[in-house]
Design an enzyme around this catalytic site. Structure first.
Site, PDB file in Angstrom:
ATOM      1  N   HIS A 150      25.495  -0.571 -28.900  1.00 37.52           N
ATOM      2  CA  HIS A 150      24.283  -0.536 -29.626  1.00 37.52           C
ATOM      3  C   HIS A 150      23.631  -1.723 -30.206  1.00 37.52           C
ATOM      4  O   HIS A 150      22.467  -1.945 -29.983  1.00 37.52           O
ATOM      5  CB  HIS A 150      24.334   0.457 -30.793  1.00 37.52           C
ATOM      6  CG  HIS A 150      23.140   1.072 -31.388  1.00 37.52           C
ATOM      7  ND1 HIS A 150      22.127   1.382 -31.023  1.00 37.52           N
ATOM      8  CD2 HIS A 150      23.274   1.208 -32.707  1.00 37.52           C
ATOM      9  CE1 HIS A 150      21.283   1.795 -32.042  1.00 37.52           C
ATOM     10  NE2 HIS A 150      21.751   1.702 -33.066  1.00 37.52           N
TER      11      HIS A 150
ATOM     12  N   ASP B 296      25.161   2.192 -24.541  1.00 37.12           N
ATOM     13  CA  ASP B 296      24.618   2.778 -25.660  1.00 37.12           C
ATOM     14  C   ASP B 296      23.804   3.926 -25.245  1.00 37.12           C
ATOM     15  O   ASP B 296      22.716   3.835 -24.819  1.00 37.12           O
ATOM     16  CB  ASP B 296      23.564   1.761 -26.640  1.00 37.12           C
ATOM     17  CG  ASP B 296      23.032   2.188 -27.580  1.00 37.12           C
ATOM     18  OD1 ASP B 296      23.390   3.374 -28.141  1.00 37.12           O
ATOM     19  OD2 ASP B 296      22.116   1.549 -27.951  1.00 37.12           O
TER      20      ASP B 296
ATOM     21  N   SER C 177      17.435  -0.276 -33.937  1.00 40.58           N
ATOM     22  CA  SER C 177      18.151   0.876 -34.587  1.00 40.58           C
ATOM     23  C   SER C 177      17.028   1.532 -35.706  1.00 40.58           C
ATOM     24  O   SER C 177      15.977   1.939 -35.575  1.00 40.58           O
ATOM     25  CB  SER C 177      19.419   0.343 -34.999  1.00 40.58           C
ATOM     26  OG  SER C 177      20.291   1.477 -35.506  1.00 40.58           O
TER      27      SER C 177
END
Length: 210
Positions: free
Chosen positions: A188, A162, A111
């Site tokens: 995610h 995701d 991320s």
């Protein structure tokens, strides 16, 4: 008998900023190589501690170090080298690797941490043994020629629930030397949704780098 593991917590100075880290290493013998774990915006090095990733890596014979990124976790006081969502200079992560004396590491980058790992990955002469991006941000900020020039083996990981994972994969698949691990039913932070699958896939990839 399970191999013993040594764990510690400390801070390092990187470009004048104090960064917190957690480390796990094999209790005896030499580590194969180092694994540097980064984290997403809602997470910290504690995520990898609680999930058991640090422990599992050390048991498998790796030196595992998870840092808290600047402005987050227990590195909250540290100033980030770039605004969130912008690419940080590749020299920042290079300085982290130097300060921790990791040697060429494998970098795990979920991320938010893409803003740090991608410039490090694509820097000329990058000292990176392997790259494990988990739906990182900023993949659209690296051009095709830069992706194509990367020789580092990559394991691209994301959850099939995701959308960001799919979007980042469209860019990351330009890495010439990559494998893909798609986790069915995972979101995610797919490593939290499917920890066993995450650890199995990660350890398998690392074994192939030895």
């Amino acid at each position: 008998m399970a191999a013993s593991v040594e764990q510690r917590e400390d801070t390092i100075q990187v470009q004048g900023q104090a960064l917190f880290f957690r480390e796990a290493r094999p209790g005896s013998g030499q580590a194969h190589f180092s694994v540097l774990l980064l984290h997403g915006i809602r997470f910290s090095s504690e995520t990898w501690q609680n999930l058991g990733t640090l422990h599992q890596l050390a048991q498998a014979g790796y030196r595992a170090v998870a840092i808290d990124l600047p402005g987050l976790g227990r590195s909250k006081e540290a100033a980030a080298p770039a605004p969130i969502g912008e690419l940080a200079p590749g020299s920042f992560l290079a300085a982290v690797v130097d300060a921790l004396e990791l040697g060429p590491p494998v970098v795990i980058s979920p991320s938010l941490s893409g803003m740090y790992s991608l410039p490090f990955l694509t820097a000329p002469g990058s000292q990176l043994l392997g790259y494990v991006p988990v739906a990182p941000i900023c993949t659209d900020k690296i051009n095709a020629a830069n992706y194509a020039s990367v020789k580092t083996p990559a394991l691209i990981v994301y959850g099939d629930q995701d959308p960001m994972g799919q979007t980042s994969f469209e860019h990351l698949k330009q890495l010439p030397n990559h494998r893909v691990l798609i986790m069915k039913g995972a979101g995610h932070p797919c490593y939290l949704d499917k920890p066993e699958e995450w650890h199995t896939g990660l350890l398998d990839f690392l074994q192939g780098l030895q």
